[in-house]
Write a protein that holds these residues in place. Structure first.
Motif, PDB file in Angstrom:
ATOM      1  N   ALA A  81      53.412  20.632 -58.209  1.00 33.17           N
ATOM      2  CA  ALA A  81      53.905  19.259 -58.284  1.00 33.17           C
ATOM      3  C   ALA A  81      53.770  18.808 -59.725  1.00 33.17           C
ATOM      4  N   PHE A 185      59.106  19.662 -57.484  1.00 28.96           N
ATOM      5  CA  PHE A 185      58.451  20.717 -56.710  1.00 28.96           C
ATOM      6  C   PHE A 185      59.418  21.888 -56.707  1.00 28.96           C
ATOM      7  N   LEU A 190      59.683  15.670 -54.798  1.00 31.78           N
ATOM      8  CA  LEU A 190      58.773  15.207 -53.758  1.00 31.78           C
ATOM      9  C   LEU A 190      58.999  13.717 -53.498  1.00 31.78           C
ATOM     10  N   LEU A 194      54.787  12.046 -49.814  1.00 31.50           N
ATOM     11  CA  LEU A 194      54.040  13.239 -50.198  1.00 31.50           C
ATOM     12  C   LEU A 194      53.325  13.047 -51.529  1.00 31.50           C
ATOM     13  N   THR A 284      65.309  17.047 -51.498  1.00 29.35           N
ATOM     14  CA  THR A 284      63.989  16.459 -51.313  1.00 29.35           C
ATOM     15  C   THR A 284      63.516  16.736 -49.886  1.00 29.35           C
ATOM     16  N   LEU A 299      50.495  17.773 -46.614  1.00 25.95           N
ATOM     17  CA  LEU A 299      50.344  18.207 -48.001  1.00 25.95           C
ATOM     18  C   LEU A 299      48.886  18.588 -48.196  1.00 25.95           C
TER      19      LEU A 299
END
Length: 412
Positions: A81, A185, A190, A194, A284, A299
């Motif tokens: 991320a 990501f 994201l 998340l 996404t 997550l």
């Protein structure tokens, strides 16, 4: 220092209060029963959503490119991320490139602590002695000391040059958290639900050059009370701002906090490796919606396998179920005890008799509360899990029999 108050309550006042509390007890019983019923449905449906998502989830090894074949699929993927967004705190001017920037504010305040001791008196009355003690502590929000019982801490002390007297604050801020709008990501982005779950926050390193000192000084208000307490000569607002480490301190001396001082700590969440389970939607993700209407997504920090993430989800659902069950049972038992409490007060003209009746009420409330709670859970299981309801109904019957046997023995 301590401040003491003594309150005497007559038998009639106690009896009136006990009967007024019956309505509260009934509300607690209804609330606990509803919570037990709702929790069983929630647990069952959430478990169903987890199981349904697990069947449909597929591992994705490469997230470097967006695969059109994954559109609408529930996937498990691992990756980094990352973001290039620069986040800025609007009040302090602190900036950083991070997934999240958080501000935590604390105030140095007088806090009141209460301890009560009640002694029953012959004739049904009670004497309650309440002792209030005061200490200086860092707290999350300003405390209104006008509600303190000791007048020394609730009213201003004219010409006093010490900490005694009401609370004060040099500035008023709130906790705040700012999130990056663009968190990548792999080839995907994201979504906020998340991004907000990404952990790993670390303390920031601040310097006077990295903050907006002028804006901070403009937010400071030195009251007459603060000046009378601590300032022998007037000082500028700039002189009350200190920056060190991850903290901005507002006050004369960070090493010697005084009532009204404020400290603000900053943390940043840097890019990190994460694992997710979610439904692919274009470039996404969104939460998976099960056939029962419940949603599921996960997550986890670092590299976590699909099996581990589903195992953790089931464990969390089970833990929450037991927490809410215990809370619901406690509310039912507390409600029953409140409803039955007038019986103990009625015989309260003799303190020892009230104690005996009170102990009996406590035991009866426990047994009846457990029995009723098990019945509610069992009925909920008849609705949601019919195969498991029989064992709970049997346990409820045992508690009812024990209550009946105890009542017969007392009558005998």
């Amino acid at each position: 220092m301590a401040y003491t108050e003594t309150k005497n309550t007559s038998w009639g006042e106690r009896l009136g209060g006990a009967f007024k509390g019956v309505a509260t007890g009934l509300v607690l019983i209804l609330l606990g029963s509803w919570l037990l019923w709702w929790n069983e449905g929630r647990t069952y449906k959430q478990a169903g959503a987890i199981g349904e998502a697990m069947v449909q989830t597929q591992d994705v090894a490469d997230i470097g490119t967006a695969d059109p074949a994954l559109e609408g699929k529930v996937v498990h993927a691992m990756g980094r991320a990352d973001t290039t967004d620069v986040l800025t705190d609007p009040a302090f001017g602190v900036s950083t490139t991070a997934i999240a920037l958080s501000r935590e504010v604390e105030y140095y305040q007088w806090t009141e602590h209460e301890k009560s001791e009640t002694r029953k008196k012959l004739g049904g009355g009670e004497e309650t002695v309440t002792t209030y003690t005061y200490s200086r502590e860092w707290v999350a929000s300003p405390i209104d000391s006008s509600a303190f019982h000791d007048p020394m801490y609730s009213t201003a002390q004219p010409l006093s040059r010490n900490d005694m007297g009401p609370n004060d604050t040099l500035a008023d801020f709130e906790d705040e958290e700012v999130y990056a709008q663009n968190v990548s990501f792999g080839a995907y982005k994201l979504p906020p639900f998340l991004v907000h779950r990404i952990g790993g926050a670390v303390a920031m390193t601040l310097s006077p050059e990295s903050v907006d000192l002028q804006a901070i000084a403009g937010a400071i208000h030195v009251s007459d009370l603060y000046a009378r307490r601590y300032l022998e000569t007037p000082v500028s607002a700039d002189a009350l701002v200190h920056v060190a480490g991850s903290t901005i301190y507002i006050g004369q001396n960070p090493g010697t906090p005084r009532i009204g001082d404020v400290r603000v700590t900053f943390q940043r969440t840097p890019p990190a490796d994460v694992s997710i389970i979610a439904k692919v939607m274009y470039d996404t993700f969104e939460e998976y919606v099960a056939s029962n209407g419940y949603t599921f997504s996960r997550l986890a920090m670092g590299k976590a396998s699909m099996g581990k993430m589903f195992e953790d989800a089931r464990s969390e659902n089970s833990t929450m179920a037991w927490i809410l069950r215990i809370l619901g049972i406690f509310l039912v038992i507390a409600g029953l005890r409140t409803v039955l409490s007038p019986l103990a007060v009625l015989v309260g003209v003799l303190p020892i008799l009230e104690s005996l009746v009170g102990a009996g009420i406590g035991l009866v409330s426990l047994l009846l509360g457990l029995a009723w709670s098990f019945v509610v859970i069992a009925v909920a299981w008849v609705r949601f899990r019919p195969l498991l309801s029989g064992s709970l109904l049997a346990a409820a019957a045992v508690f009812l029999v024990l209550t009946f046997i105890r009542a017969r023995r007392r009558a005998a």
